[in-house]
Design a protein around this motif. Structure first.
Motif, PDB file in Angstrom:
ATOM      1  N   LEU A 106       0.819  -1.212   0.000  1.00 29.37           N
ATOM      2  CA  LEU A 106       0.000   0.000   0.000  1.00 29.37           C
ATOM      3  C   LEU A 106       0.855   1.265   0.000  1.00 29.37           C
ATOM      4  CD1 LEU A 106      -2.821  -1.118   2.455  1.00 29.37           C
ATOM      5  CD2 LEU A 106      -3.019  -0.755  -0.011  1.00 29.37           C
ATOM      6  N   LYS A 107       2.013   1.190   0.646  1.00 31.34           N
ATOM      7  CA  LYS A 107       2.916   2.338   0.634  1.00 31.34           C
ATOM      8  C   LYS A 107       3.560   2.526  -0.742  1.00 31.34           C
ATOM      9  CE  LYS A 107       4.167   2.028   5.536  1.00 31.34           C
ATOM     10  NZ  LYS A 107       5.237   1.640   6.501  1.00 31.34           N
ATOM     11  N   SER A 108       3.554   1.466  -1.535  1.00 37.98           N
ATOM     12  CA  SER A 108       4.251   1.499  -2.826  1.00 37.98           C
ATOM     13  C   SER A 108       3.338   1.758  -4.017  1.00 37.98           C
ATOM     14  CB  SER A 108       4.993   0.164  -3.043  1.00 37.98           C
ATOM     15  OG  SER A 108       5.826  -0.143  -1.962  1.00 37.98           O
ATOM     16  N   HIS A 109       2.031   1.766  -3.801  1.00 38.29           N
ATOM     17  CA  HIS A 109       1.121   1.809  -4.954  1.00 38.29           C
ATOM     18  C   HIS A 109       1.147   3.147  -5.708  1.00 38.29           C
ATOM     19  CE1 HIS A 109      -2.545   4.300  -4.297  1.00 38.29           C
ATOM     20  NE2 HIS A 109      -2.207   4.206  -3.027  1.00 38.29           N
ATOM     21  N   LYS A 110       1.695   4.184  -5.077  1.00 39.11           N
ATOM     22  CA  LYS A 110       1.790   5.477  -5.765  1.00 39.11           C
ATOM     23  C   LYS A 110       3.188   5.731  -6.328  1.00 39.11           C
ATOM     24  CE  LYS A 110      -1.828   7.850  -3.125  1.00 39.11           C
ATOM     25  NZ  LYS A 110      -2.143   9.019  -2.253  1.00 39.11           N
ATOM     26  N   ALA A 111       4.005   4.700  -6.408  1.00 37.99           N
ATOM     27  CA  ALA A 111       5.381   4.856  -6.900  1.00 37.99           C
ATOM     28  C   ALA A 111       5.397   5.455  -8.301  1.00 37.99           C
ATOM     29  CB  ALA A 111       6.080   3.499  -6.906  1.00 37.99           C
ATOM     30  N   ASN A 112       6.439   6.199  -8.612  1.00 34.49           N
ATOM     31  CA  ASN A 112       6.574   6.785  -9.953  1.00 34.49           C
ATOM     32  C   ASN A 112       6.751   5.717 -11.015  1.00 34.49           C
ATOM     33  OD1 ASN A 112       6.359   9.434  -9.045  1.00 34.49           O
ATOM     34  ND2 ASN A 112       8.556   9.591  -8.624  1.00 34.49           N
ATOM     35  N   SER A 113       7.368   4.605 -10.643  1.00 37.16           N
ATOM     36  CA  SER A 113       7.611   3.519 -11.586  1.00 37.16           C
ATOM     37  C   SER A 113       6.313   2.765 -11.888  1.00 37.16           C
ATOM     38  CB  SER A 113       8.644   2.546 -11.016  1.00 37.16           C
ATOM     39  OG  SER A 113       8.668   1.349 -11.769  1.00 37.16           O
ATOM     40  N   HIS A 114       5.946   2.714 -13.165  1.00 30.75           N
ATOM     41  CA  HIS A 114       4.729   1.982 -13.527  1.00 30.75           C
ATOM     42  C   HIS A 114       4.912   0.477 -13.301  1.00 30.75           C
ATOM     43  CE1 HIS A 114       7.163   1.965 -17.235  1.00 30.75           C
ATOM     44  NE2 HIS A 114       6.560   0.822 -17.524  1.00 30.75           N
ATOM     45  N   ALA A 115       6.175  -0.002 -13.354  1.00 33.47           N
ATOM     46  CA  ALA A 115       6.443  -1.418 -13.089  1.00 33.47           C
ATOM     47  C   ALA A 115       6.071  -1.761 -11.652  1.00 33.47           C
ATOM     48  CB  ALA A 115       7.912  -1.731 -13.352  1.00 33.47           C
ATOM     49  N   ILE A 116       6.465  -0.906 -10.718  1.00 33.60           N
ATOM     50  CA  ILE A 116       6.158  -1.151  -9.309  1.00 33.60           C
ATOM     51  C   ILE A 116       4.654  -1.074  -9.073  1.00 33.60           C
ATOM     52  CG2 ILE A 116       6.416  -0.230  -6.969  1.00 33.60           C
ATOM     53  CD1 ILE A 116       9.256   0.591  -7.712  1.00 33.60           C
ATOM     54  N   ARG A 117       3.988  -0.102  -9.686  1.00 35.80           N
ATOM     55  CA  ARG A 117       2.532   0.003  -9.520  1.00 35.80           C
ATOM     56  C   ARG A 117       1.844  -1.250 -10.066  1.00 35.80           C
ATOM     57  NH1 ARG A 117       3.420   5.021 -11.890  1.00 35.80           N
ATOM     58  NH2 ARG A 117       2.012   4.538 -13.616  1.00 35.80           N
ATOM     59  N   PHE A 118       2.356  -1.730 -11.183  1.00 36.80           N
ATOM     60  CA  PHE A 118       1.805  -2.944 -11.789  1.00 36.80           C
ATOM     61  C   PHE A 118       1.981  -4.137 -10.852  1.00 36.80           C
ATOM     62  CE2 PHE A 118       3.050  -6.807 -14.216  1.00 36.80           C
ATOM     63  CZ  PHE A 118       1.796  -7.161 -14.678  1.00 36.80           C
ATOM     64  N   ARG A 119       3.190  -4.303 -10.317  1.00 38.43           N
ATOM     65  CA  ARG A 119       3.464  -5.439  -9.439  1.00 38.43           C
ATOM     66  C   ARG A 119       2.690  -5.336  -8.125  1.00 38.43           C
ATOM     67  NH1 ARG A 119       5.056  -9.571 -12.532  1.00 38.43           N
ATOM     68  NH2 ARG A 119       6.680  -8.901 -14.000  1.00 38.43           N
ATOM     69  N   VAL A 120       2.522  -4.134  -7.622  1.00 35.37           N
ATOM     70  CA  VAL A 120       1.734  -3.937  -6.400  1.00 35.37           C
ATOM     71  C   VAL A 120       0.307  -4.425  -6.622  1.00 35.37           C
ATOM     72  CG1 VAL A 120       0.639  -2.190  -4.940  1.00 35.37           C
ATOM     73  CG2 VAL A 120       3.092  -2.054  -5.402  1.00 35.37           C
ATOM     74  N   CYS A 121      -0.294  -3.976  -7.719  1.00 35.86           N
ATOM     75  CA  CYS A 121      -1.679  -4.378  -8.011  1.00 35.86           C
ATOM     76  C   CYS A 121      -1.765  -5.874  -8.286  1.00 35.86           C
ATOM     77  CB  CYS A 121      -2.208  -3.587  -9.208  1.00 35.86           C
ATOM     78  SG  CYS A 121      -2.421  -1.825  -8.886  1.00 35.86           S
ATOM     79  N   GLN A 122      -0.760  -6.400  -8.985  1.00 31.79           N
ATOM     80  CA  GLN A 122      -0.752  -7.833  -9.274  1.00 31.79           C
ATOM     81  C   GLN A 122      -0.696  -8.651  -7.985  1.00 31.79           C
ATOM     82  OE1 GLN A 122       2.892  -9.560 -10.752  1.00 31.79           O
ATOM     83  NE2 GLN A 122       1.793 -10.912 -12.179  1.00 31.79           N
ATOM     84  N   LEU A 123       0.198  -8.243  -7.063  1.00 29.56           N
ATOM     85  CA  LEU A 123       0.329  -8.970  -5.804  1.00 29.56           C
ATOM     86  C   LEU A 123      -0.930  -8.859  -4.946  1.00 29.56           C
ATOM     87  CD1 LEU A 123       4.049  -8.266  -4.842  1.00 29.56           C
ATOM     88  CD2 LEU A 123       3.000 -10.512  -5.225  1.00 29.56           C
ATOM     89  N   ILE A 124      -1.515  -7.672  -4.891  1.00 33.02           N
ATOM     90  CA  ILE A 124      -2.754  -7.517  -4.111  1.00 33.02           C
ATOM     91  C   ILE A 124      -3.859  -8.375  -4.718  1.00 33.02           C
ATOM     92  CG2 ILE A 124      -4.594  -5.884  -3.528  1.00 33.02           C
ATOM     93  CD1 ILE A 124      -2.460  -3.774  -3.049  1.00 33.02           C
ATOM     94  N   ASN A 125      -3.932  -8.391  -6.033  1.00 31.43           N
ATOM     95  CA  ASN A 125      -4.910  -9.227  -6.715  1.00 31.43           C
ATOM     96  C   ASN A 125      -4.714 -10.697  -6.356  1.00 31.43           C
ATOM     97  OD1 ASN A 125      -6.651 -10.491  -8.626  1.00 31.43           O
ATOM     98  ND2 ASN A 125      -4.985 -10.519 -10.119  1.00 31.43           N
ATOM     99  N   LYS A 126      -3.474 -11.168  -6.454  1.00 31.82           N
ATOM    100  CA  LYS A 126      -3.187 -12.579  -6.177  1.00 31.82           C
ATOM    101  C   LYS A 126      -3.391 -12.915  -4.698  1.00 31.82           C
ATOM    102  CE  LYS A 126       0.097 -13.477  -9.964  1.00 31.82           C
ATOM    103  NZ  LYS A 126      -0.462 -14.763 -10.441  1.00 31.82           N
ATOM    104  N   LEU A 127      -2.993 -12.008  -3.825  1.00 31.17           N
ATOM    105  CA  LEU A 127      -3.170 -12.250  -2.390  1.00 31.17           C
ATOM    106  C   LEU A 127      -4.655 -12.377  -2.032  1.00 31.17           C
ATOM    107  CD1 LEU A 127      -0.500  -9.775  -0.964  1.00 31.17           C
ATOM    108  CD2 LEU A 127      -0.482 -12.268  -0.673  1.00 31.17           C
ATOM    109  N   LEU A 128      -5.459 -11.439  -2.519  1.00 33.02           N
ATOM    110  CA  LEU A 128      -6.897 -11.482  -2.232  1.00 33.02           C
ATOM    111  C   LEU A 128      -7.529 -12.732  -2.837  1.00 33.02           C
ATOM    112  CD1 LEU A 128      -7.902  -7.734  -2.769  1.00 33.02           C
ATOM    113  CD2 LEU A 128      -7.622  -8.934  -0.594  1.00 33.02           C
TER     114      LEU A 128
END
Length: 375
Positions: A106-128
């Protein structure tokens, strides 16, 4: 006490990249190291440290995807399904590792890197998605996940929006007429310019009175893949009775004549078959749910599509509404069985020599038929 060594975690991440690695065994080994760790905070920090490396990779590299799957498997291994007969367990369902991981994401979801935002959402999706259906999440944490993914639904990168869409599937509330997730889904369905995003929304959005017209509307999408997905969703998630007769007729009229072979195939093999299953295989009952009097052409197209999935000898055997004269008794005559009889005769005639014998079994002699018409 033994503190978890960075090497143990690093080794686990390295092994997780291997194509034939047994993740379940790897999870068990790393979990053992976690249980032995005196200071769990050290373990958390080291784990996240090594997680950051694959998170900067935007491309769907197989090694990275395997690491993501391993991380999810490990994190959710701490969650045990809550027994329904033990309501007090809710108070004890604290998972510090999972909570720490969510906090980091959650602290990383606003990162400037679109790769990090993508991975954050991917991980949250998979975790849920990997949590048990009755898993408990802290209300505050739930709200923050909810708010973060709503923001990411508007991300400028399509792949980020797709992962956020998938993550929000379990967070939508069909009972809430003004659910922000469903409203965001509707917006993306109608206005997102990327077809893969629209497809992702179709697979996630709950079919409701409010959303059904939007789902049906995507059967006219400019992209073949979106139209195909829309028909699949209607076949798998929507009862035929939820659609008006006009909608059913229009769906079949468009779908069976779609320019895409793949869309036509979905309508033939999935939509029509799901509707037929809901009538317990009764074709005449299915025809009754279509406007055969005013739209016979659509009904005939639907019948032809269904006929094509069966051997001709079976079709003739299933035509049980005719008597020994090969006619439907007048007292049993309906629009539906008359149209079915006509459509089957026309279909078998078009099949030529291979169906001639079977056509003779259901087609009356001219004189008898004439007497039937003027009798």
């Amino acid at each position: 006490m033994v503190t978890a060594k960075p090497l143990e975690i690093k080794k686990a991440f390295e092994m997780a990249q291997q194509p034939h690695q047994n993740h379940s065994k790897l999870v068990a080994v790393l979990k053992s190291a976690y249980n032995q760790a005196g200071d769990k905070t050290v373990f958390f920090e080291e784990f996240v440290h090594f997680l950051k490396y694959p998170m900067v990779v935007y491309q769907r590299e197989p090694t990275v995807e395997r690491v993501m799957d391993f991380v999810v498997k490990f994190a959710t291994s701490f969650v045990q399904p809550r027994k329904e007969e033990d309501p007090e367990e809710e108070e004890e369902s604290d998972n510090p590792f999972l909570n720490y991981l969510f906090e980091f994401l959650l602290k990383s979801h606003k990162a400037n890197s679109h790769a990090i935002r993508f991975r954050v959402c991917q991980l949250i999706n998979k975790l849920l998605g990997n949590l048990p259906e009755n898993a408990q999440i802290d209300d505050d944490l739930f709200d923050r996940i909810y708010e973060a993914m709503l923001i990411r639904l508007r991300d400028k990168y399509p792949n980020v929006r797709i992962q956020a869409t998938l993550a929000m599937a379990r967070l939508q509330d069909p009972q809430d007429d003004n659910c922000p997730v469903i409203n965001a889904y509707i917006f993306l369905l109608e206005d997102d310019t990327v077809p893969e995003v629209r497809r992702a929304v179709l697979t996630c959005i709950a079919p409701l009175a409010k959303t059904l017209p939007k789902i049906v509307g995507r059967t006219m999408d400019i992209k073949d893949s979106v139209r195909k997905t829309a028909y699949q969703v209607l076949a798998e998630k929507v009862h035929v009775r939820a659609l008006s007769i006009a909608q059913r007729v229009k769906l079949l009229q468009q779908g069976l004549n779609d320019r895409s072979e793949y869309v036509r195939e979905v309508v033939q093999k999935k939509l029509l078959q799901s509707w037929l299953k809901l009538t317990e295989g009764n074709v005449l009952e299915l025809l009754h749910r279509l406007d055969v009097e005013n739209c016979p052409e659509v009904a005939i197209s639907a019948l032809t599509a269904m006929f094509e999935l069966s051997p001709v000898h079976e079709l003739a055997e299933k035509c049980t509404n005719i008597d020994s004269r090969k006619l439907i008794p007048v007292e049993n005559l309906t629009c539906e069985n008359a149209l079915y009889w006509r459509a089957l005769c026309e279909y078998l005639k078009k099949k030529g020599d291979e169906a001639e014998e079977h056509l003779e079994r259901i087609l009356p002699e001219t004189a008898i038929f004439a007497d039937y018409l003027f009798g």
